[in-house]
Each structure stands twice: as C-alpha cells, then as structure tokens.
Design a protein around this motif. Structure first.
Motif, PDB file in Angstrom:
ATOM      1  N   ARG A  10     130.174 -35.798 -16.673  1.00  0.00           N
ATOM      2  CA  ARG A  10     130.529 -37.451 -16.446  1.00  0.00           C
ATOM      3  C   ARG A  10     129.372 -37.947 -17.163  1.00  0.00           C
ATOM      4  O   ARG A  10     128.374 -37.675 -16.344  1.00  0.00           O
ATOM      5  CB  ARG A  10     130.752 -37.274 -15.435  1.00  0.00           C
ATOM      6  CG  ARG A  10     131.478 -38.830 -15.168  1.00  0.00           C
ATOM      7  CD  ARG A  10     132.209 -39.466 -13.617  1.00  0.00           C
ATOM      8  NE  ARG A  10     132.576 -40.404 -13.359  1.00  0.00           N
ATOM      9  CZ  ARG A  10     131.688 -41.257 -12.441  1.00  0.00           C
ATOM     10  NH1 ARG A  10     131.693 -40.846 -11.486  1.00  0.00           N
ATOM     11  NH2 ARG A  10     132.729 -42.115 -11.908  1.00  0.00           N
ATOM     12  N   ASP A  47     128.973 -43.990 -16.048  1.00  0.00           N
ATOM     13  CA  ASP A  47     129.902 -44.390 -15.500  1.00  0.00           C
ATOM     14  C   ASP A  47     129.823 -43.663 -14.598  1.00  0.00           C
ATOM     15  O   ASP A  47     129.828 -44.248 -13.213  1.00  0.00           O
ATOM     16  CB  ASP A  47     130.745 -43.077 -15.745  1.00  0.00           C
ATOM     17  CG  ASP A  47     132.062 -43.467 -17.186  1.00  0.00           C
ATOM     18  OD1 ASP A  47     131.805 -44.599 -17.451  1.00  0.00           O
ATOM     19  OD2 ASP A  47     132.169 -42.236 -17.497  1.00  0.00           O
ATOM     20  N   TRP A  48     128.937 -43.240 -13.718  1.00  0.00           N
ATOM     21  CA  TRP A  48     128.362 -43.136 -12.332  1.00  0.00           C
ATOM     22  C   TRP A  48     127.455 -44.436 -12.398  1.00  0.00           C
ATOM     23  O   TRP A  48     127.479 -44.348 -10.675  1.00  0.00           O
ATOM     24  CB  TRP A  48     127.286 -41.945 -12.296  1.00  0.00           C
ATOM     25  CG  TRP A  48     127.688 -40.930 -12.024  1.00  0.00           C
ATOM     26  CD1 TRP A  48     127.195 -39.673 -12.819  1.00  0.00           C
ATOM     27  CD2 TRP A  48     128.599 -39.971 -10.484  1.00  0.00           C
ATOM     28  NE1 TRP A  48     128.152 -38.352 -12.025  1.00  0.00           N
ATOM     29  CE2 TRP A  48     128.639 -38.542 -11.208  1.00  0.00           C
ATOM     30  CE3 TRP A  48     128.910 -40.993  -9.789  1.00  0.00           C
ATOM     31  CZ2 TRP A  48     129.351 -37.596 -10.313  1.00  0.00           C
ATOM     32  CZ3 TRP A  48     129.705 -39.652  -8.771  1.00  0.00           C
ATOM     33  CH2 TRP A  48     130.571 -38.641  -9.369  1.00  0.00           C
TER      34      TRP A  48
END
Length: 518
Positions: A279, A283-284
């Motif tokens: 990921r 996005d985090w």
C-alpha cells in the motif's frame, strides 16, 4: 527505594481566585496519534489540509509551534494525570494481556481529585488507557469511557462497536462512529448533564482518532481527492549519523511506480496497526488526514455548544494530542521515537475571553512539554499544587504577548516501565529497553532552536539538531567538532533536568560514542 509522592503546597506564582463564579471552566480536547502536520494552521501541514474549526482556536488563542506531549499513548496520559514524566509515575505498570495495566492510587494519585476537592466538577469522556481503574467517584464526578486496559478483547475497536462504561457501570456495547459519540456526550455535559450548574467544570475529552487503523467516518471517504504527498528525504535507509535502530528503520520500500509503499514488517506491531504490504505512502497519508476531519467537526460543535450555553467567554479550551505520528520520515510508520515527525503534536490554548484580548493569534516558537499542562491548569483554576510536578506553568504566555519562555522541554521514554522501576537502565538485550518498532529508552531535550537526543544504549551517538535550519532533523550536529561546546552544554542541561525531576538513572547514563568530542 520507591519515590512516594511528595505532598506540599507551592504558593508562589499561582493567582488565587477568591470568587467561585469567576473560576474558568476547562475543556481539554485530547486526540490520539495526531501529528501537528494534520492541522492547517501549522506551516508543516500540506497545502491541501483544511481544519477550520481547530484553526479558529489558534486564531483566538495561543499556538505552540513545538510541543512534546508524550512518546506513546499510556505514558502520555499518565503524565496528564500526574504532572510527572514517566520516570516519576510511581506504581504504574503494564500487566496481563496488552493493554492491561494497573497502579496504586495511594502511590500514584491523579490530580483531578484535587479539583473535585476544590469545588470543580470533573468529567472524563472517551478513551481510557491508564490502568484498569478508571477512577470514577474518586477522580471523576462524571465519566463515560472505553476502558482499553480492562477490555483487551475489545481494545482494537477504536472506531466502532466499543464496550463503554457510564459512571462506573458495567460496560455495554455502543454502536456508531466513536468520534461522533464522544462529541455528543461532551456536548451533553457542557449543556448540564451530570453536573451542578453552580460549579466550574473540567472536562477531559479523549478522542481515539486518529490512532490505527486510522478509520475515517464514512462521510469523509471521498475527501482530499488526488492529493500529492511528497516523499520524505530519508524514507529509505541508511541514515548516517543516526542511532542504529533509526539507521536501519525500514517500514517502506520502493514500489513499482517508484514511490514508497509499505513493506512487510516482521517485528510485532501494536494493536490496530496491521501490515498492508504494497500500500502506498500517499494512500496512507490521505486516509490518516481524512480521520482528522470528524475531530475538526467535533471541535466546531463543542465551541458552538459553549457559545449557545453562555459559557464560551469563561471557558479555557486546550487542544492537543498524546503525541504525533510519522509517515515515512526517518523510515518510520510509527510514533515513540524522539523526532518532531514521530512525536510532535498540535498544541493550542484558547484562554478565557478576558485573557485572549491581549494574546489572540500568538505563536510561541519556544518548545514546551506535556508536563507543563497540569501546573497550568492549576494556575488557571487558582488552586495550589498538591505535590511536586515536573512541568512549569504556561500561564504567562497566555496573559502577555511579550512574555518569553526560556525553560527547556524534556521528553523521556523508558519503554513500558514507570517510577522507581526505571532507576536502572536495562541492558542492551533486555526487552524492557524497547517499545514500539524497536525504539530504545532515550532522553530528549529541546531549548531554543536546538534539540538534543541521547539514546540510552552504550556506544550509540548523541544527536543534536538545529530545528530552525534543519526542521527535518537530517544532519546530526553532534558528529561535528564545530559543535562540541554546544553538545557539552546540552548534554549537561539534559542531565540537570533529569536530576531536577528525580530520575534515578540521571547519573548512570551509558557512554555515548560522541562523548569524547571537545
């Protein structure tokens, strides 16, 4: 020998307020894992971040640029309840299944009970993470809590389906998004539920957001579309000049598109902080910032409740977090470590309307510490300190725009140990030396534009950073002969501050690799 709490009164420097009706209410908003970078009035935030309600507190109050409230959840909260650094919190301990913990209230009294004894109604709403004993009826007149230490199986439920205790009762399941629930209950208290309207009140509102798993409210899942998140300069190892654990820190790796993505982490991670290999960092960061939006909305609703109930002008509002959180800086996806990226928290005090006339919009560049908050609350309430506290009263900074702050800010991390159990620094291989992603004990001292860090492992380098010239803390000046005199001065200042706060290990610090510098 165990250091019991020293009871005495400090008469100097505290303004006594004789008329009960003049004593201010205190609304203390305390979030979880929220970096100062998530608040748009901080210049370190991304240009797409918008937190207008929290910003309004800074516009009408005092914003602190550099605040070191704690290193991780439990000791930070214990500091807020005692006025002591971790090494001075006697009898606090971790036990049982994580986050199980306990303390002896005779050896470790919490100061809200003193406010109760002096005519305040005390309330606590939200996350509780400091021993299975929540203190209802002793420390708190009104309490609605998610008691994590007492409910380890429910401990991952930061955002939904929490077992919640009302005024010391048996926990019962509560549905709904927790940030919204906590805000609703706090507004009910502000509007008079559970308190005597003739008494001033103190409310500690502890949001669980934005702790992992960093879950936003459904209404915010589409916010911040197409944001750009720059890659931190030292997201990948090695990191020359840093202690070994930082030099090798590796939460991130290069993805197929060239940007950082999460790698599979092998060490144990805290509850709610699972690995999501592949990921992206972007996005985090977007999800993390979305989780702050419900907090910002909550702040707006709380301020409106104060205004509509006629209590706004005589209520002090404090906004901060237990500590910050790093996303890629120095390789971390974590808190705990002694860098502004990992522990730097937002910290804003909006004083009463009378005080704010002279200081609204002020920015304090000097570093301050979490231990400074309890003595400030006592001074604002006109109550004498019941015992020696480690912090210093920040009230002069709220009363005069030209008031200066010359005291150092210290942050001490002693893993999961507290009080006299910290008198001996564990050996390098001892598991009690570490917490979080392998972060060992450390002492951090910030004063002026410099920050000093000492990792408490034999042979590791000291660290010294000029935060004005190097805010990302990339260049360790402790390795430079040109800064030898300054390094010695900060080393001595750190030891003096440890001694002032009765740290048993103050004179037994392990030898650093940089101590031979002239």
């Amino acid at each position: 020998m165990k250091r019991l709490v020293q009871i005495f009164s400090l008469c100097c420097g505290l303004a006594t307020i004789s008329v009960a009706g003049e004593r201010p209410n205190i609304l203390f908003i305390y979030t979880d894992d929220q970096s100062h970078r998530t608040v748009s009035c901080y210049p370190e935030s991304f240009d797409w971040v918008k937190t207008p309600k929290i910003d309004s507190l800074a516009k009408n109050g005092v914003r602190f640029s550099r605040a070191y409230i704690g290193s991780w959840c439990m000791p930070s909260r214990a500091t807020m309840l005692t006025g002591h650094h971790q090494h001075g919190i006697e009898s606090m301990r971790m036990e049982g299944q994580y986050p199980g913990s306990a303390y002896d209230p005779e050896k470790c009294p919490f100061w809200p009970k003193v406010f109760r004894q002096n005519g305040y109604t005390t309330a606590h709403i939200g996350k509780w993470h400091t021993g299975v004993d929540g203190g209802f009826g002793r420390d708190w007149d009104y309490q609605i809590i998610w008691n994590r230490p007492a409910l380890p199986k429910n401990a991952p439920n930061y955002y939904y389906d929490q077992l919640t205790s009302f005024n010391g009762g048996e926990p019962r399941m509560v549905k709904g998004y927790t940030t919204d629930n906590y805000t609703k209950w706090a507004i009910e208290f502000i509007n008079g539920k559970g308190r005597d309207p003739k008494k001033p009140w103190y409310l500690w509102l502890c949001y669980g957001a934005v702790h992992g798993p960093f879950t936003p409210a459904d209404r915010h899942l589409e916010n911040y579309p197409n944001v750009k998140v720059p890659t931190p300069k030292d997201v990948y190892p090695p990191r020359p000049g840093k202690p070994t654990y930082v030099d090798k820190m590796e939460f991130w790796e290069r993805g197929k598109n060239g940007g950082p993505v999460e790698r599979k982490v092998r060490e144990v991670v805290p509850v709610g902080m699972k690995d999501f290999p592949g990921r992206s960092l972007g996005d985090w960061v977007r999800q993390y910032h979305q989780g702050v939006l419900a907090i910002d909305e909550g702040v707006g609703k709380l301020l409106m409740a104060l205004k509509e109930s006629g209590q706004d002008e005589n209520t002090i509002v404090v906004f901060t977090s237990d500590q910050g959180f790093a996303w890629g800086q120095h390789g971390f996806k974590s808190k705990v470590a002694p860098y502004d990226a990992t522990v730097g928290a937002p910290f804003i005090i909006r004083p009463t309307a009378k005080q704010a006339k002279g200081t609204a919009g002020r920015v304090v560049e000097a570093p301050v510490s979490g231990v400074d908050l309890p003595p400030t609350f006592f001074a604002q309430a006109g109550i004498k300190l019941p015992w020696k506290m480690h912090g210093r009263d920040l009230s002069p900074l709220l009363a005069r725009r030209d008031a200066k702050w010359k005291s150092p800010a210290m942050l001490v991390h002693t893993g999961k140990l507290y009080g006299s159990t910290t008198d001996r620094i564990p050996a390098k291989g001892d598991k009690t030396l570490y917490h979080g992603p392998g972060v060992p004990w450390f002492v951090m001292l910030a004063e002026g534009k410099y920050k000093y860090v000492r990792t408490l492992i034999e042979g590791e380098p000291e660290e010294l950073y000029n935060l004005f010239a190097d805010p990302e803390e990339l260049t360790n000046l402790a390795l430079s002969e040109d800064h030898g005199a300054r390094l010695k001065r900060y080393r001595s200042a750190a030891i003096s501050e440890l001694e002032r706060t009765d740290a048993g290990f103050a004179r037994t610090l392990p030898m650093a690799s940089t101590e031979s510098k002239k």
